[in-house]
Design a protein around this motif. Sequence first.
Motif, mmCIF file in Angstrom:
data_model
loop_
_atom_site.group_PDB
_atom_site.id
_atom_site.type_symbol
_atom_site.label_atom_id
_atom_site.label_comp_id
_atom_site.label_asym_id
_atom_site.label_seq_id
_atom_site.Cartn_x
_atom_site.Cartn_y
_atom_site.Cartn_z
ATOM 1 N N THR A 92 0.819 -1.213 0.000
ATOM 2 C CA THR A 92 0.000 0.000 0.000
ATOM 3 C C THR A 92 0.852 1.263 0.000
ATOM 4 N N ALA A 93 1.869 1.309 0.857
ATOM 5 C CA ALA A 93 2.629 2.545 1.046
ATOM 6 C C ALA A 93 3.927 2.614 0.253
ATOM 7 N N LYS A 94 4.609 1.490 0.129
ATOM 8 C CA LYS A 94 5.925 1.493 -0.522
ATOM 9 C C LYS A 94 6.056 0.301 -1.467
ATOM 10 N N PRO A 95 5.221 0.234 -2.497
ATOM 11 C CA PRO A 95 5.238 -0.937 -3.372
ATOM 12 C C PRO A 95 6.574 -1.181 -4.054
ATOM 13 N N TRP A 96 7.367 -0.115 -4.239
ATOM 14 C CA TRP A 96 8.666 -0.276 -4.901
ATOM 15 C C TRP A 96 9.614 -1.121 -4.069
ATOM 16 N N GLU A 97 9.432 -1.152 -2.745
ATOM 17 C CA GLU A 97 10.330 -1.943 -1.908
ATOM 18 C C GLU A 97 10.170 -3.438 -2.149
ATOM 19 N N LEU A 98 9.046 -3.841 -2.674
ATOM 20 C CA LEU A 98 8.811 -5.255 -2.965
ATOM 21 C C LEU A 98 8.796 -5.544 -4.460
ATOM 22 N N ASP A 99 9.162 -4.563 -5.284
ATOM 23 C CA ASP A 99 8.995 -4.703 -6.735
ATOM 24 C C ASP A 99 7.583 -5.187 -7.027
ATOM 25 N N ALA A 100 6.619 -4.556 -6.371
ATOM 26 C CA ALA A 100 5.241 -5.026 -6.370
ATOM 27 C C ALA A 100 4.600 -5.069 -7.754
ATOM 28 N N GLU A 101 4.857 -4.076 -8.593
ATOM 29 C CA GLU A 101 4.289 -4.123 -9.943
ATOM 30 C C GLU A 101 4.940 -5.239 -10.748
ATOM 31 N N TRP A 102 6.245 -5.353 -10.647
ATOM 32 C CA TRP A 102 6.984 -6.394 -11.382
ATOM 33 C C TRP A 102 6.475 -7.781 -11.018
#
Length: 146
Positions: A92-102
Amino acid sequence: MPRGAGFKTSANPPKPKTAKQSKTNRGLDELKGQARRRDNDTCVVCGVYVGKGGNVHHRRNRGMGGSRAANVISNLIVACGSPTDGCHGLLTAKPWELDAEWNGWVLPTNGNQNPAEVPVLVAWLGWALPLSDGSWRVLDAREVAS
């Protein structure tokens, strides 16, 4: 009995739900239950069993592309934590930290992708597509690469 005893007071009492709101919430609750069963009450991101305490995450936020489009089983995954902590908090807050879109856990905000066509990296399955019947279709390496 003292005045006000046994009664909760509030400056802003909750508004009663309309029949339309109740039906919408009931439908979403059913979809969330279906997602929990599909994901075995387990966080799709890290694989930890969360039981009934796990949250169901909208891959495309309800505010991004309309709530009706967001409330489909292919757009829902179970995530540990709340919208402020755990995997759900990071999604929710920091999707880039998990490569969430990828990894398919979060869909881009442009709203052009159908959640049923975007693979998800599922902790215990690998890459899979969420199907409309509430199951996963595991993808082989050739399908993921294309």
